[in-house]
Scaffold this motif. Structure first.
Motif, PDB file in Angstrom:
ATOM      1  N   GLU A  51      70.661  69.184  65.203  1.00 15.87           N
ATOM      2  CA  GLU A  51      70.822  68.436  66.446  1.00 15.87           C
ATOM      3  C   GLU A  51      71.057  69.396  67.607  1.00 15.87           C
ATOM      4  O   GLU A  51      71.928  70.257  67.532  1.00 15.87           O
ATOM      5  N   SER A  54      74.940  66.762  71.631  1.00 18.17           N
ATOM      6  CA  SER A  54      75.936  65.849  71.072  1.00 18.17           C
ATOM      7  C   SER A  54      75.474  64.418  71.268  1.00 18.17           C
ATOM      8  O   SER A  54      74.957  64.071  72.325  1.00 18.17           O
ATOM      9  N   ARG A  55      75.672  63.622  70.257  1.00 20.72           N
ATOM     10  CA  ARG A  55      75.387  62.197  70.389  1.00 20.72           C
ATOM     11  C   ARG A  55      76.038  61.453  69.229  1.00 20.72           C
ATOM     12  O   ARG A  55      76.276  62.020  68.161  1.00 20.72           O
ATOM     13  N   GLU A  56      76.356  60.204  69.510  1.00 18.57           N
ATOM     14  CA  GLU A  56      76.979  59.329  68.516  1.00 18.57           C
ATOM     15  C   GLU A  56      78.213  59.965  67.879  1.00 18.57           C
ATOM     16  O   GLU A  56      78.449  59.834  66.685  1.00 18.57           O
ATOM     17  N   GLY A  57      78.970  60.706  68.683  1.00 12.48           N
ATOM     18  CA  GLY A  57      80.198  61.311  68.196  1.00 12.48           C
ATOM     19  C   GLY A  57      80.026  62.573  67.379  1.00 12.48           C
ATOM     20  O   GLY A  57      80.997  63.123  66.878  1.00 12.48           O
ATOM     21  N   ARG A  58      78.793  63.034  67.228  1.00 18.08           N
ATOM     22  CA  ARG A  58      78.539  64.261  66.459  1.00 18.08           C
ATOM     23  C   ARG A  58      78.284  65.407  67.428  1.00 18.08           C
ATOM     24  O   ARG A  58      77.538  65.250  68.395  1.00 18.08           O
TER      25      ARG A  58
END
Length: 124
Positions: A51, A54-58
């Protein structure tokens, strides 16, 4: 510098994420919001996906190899690609990253500050 801090080094890698991935995997390529390569060793293919943001808390840099079902953060990816065993070579791993980032070399009696867990290994 008297200590290597795992979280600070991870943040340093994340700030230069695309450059880090091009260094580790020069034959990989960006596809949308991911960097794609065959596996953690740099083989051709596209089963390893990292990735780029950052997205969806990751956090950025989280990876997953869909062929082996392995995954982790940038430190585990760096360790696997560069041949470090985090259980026995954690200090060497951090020193390698620190050097790549261009930070000052710690003194010879350096300590390191791990977070409580590293790649699922309880360090605390």
């Amino acid at each position: 510098m008297t200590a290597l801090n795992r979280d600070e080094l991870l943040q340093g890698l994340q700030r230069q994420l695309l450059t880090v991935l091009q260094f580790l995997y020069p034959d990989g390529h960006q596809r949308g919001r991911q960097y794609v390569v065959g596996d953690v060793y740099g083989a051709a293919g596209d089963s390893l996906k990292i990735e780029l943001d950052s997205r969806e808390g990751r956090p950025a840099g989280i990876w997953h190899d869909f062929a082996t079902e392995e995954g982790g953060d940038l430190l585990t990816l760096w360790a696997m690609r560069r041949g470090y065993d985090p259980q026995t070579q954690f200090r060497e791993l951090l020193l390698d990253i620190n050097t790549w980032l261009g930070n000052a070399t710690p003194t010879s009696n350096v300590s390191y500050l791990p977070s409580p867990k590293f790649a699922g290994i309880d360090l605390g």
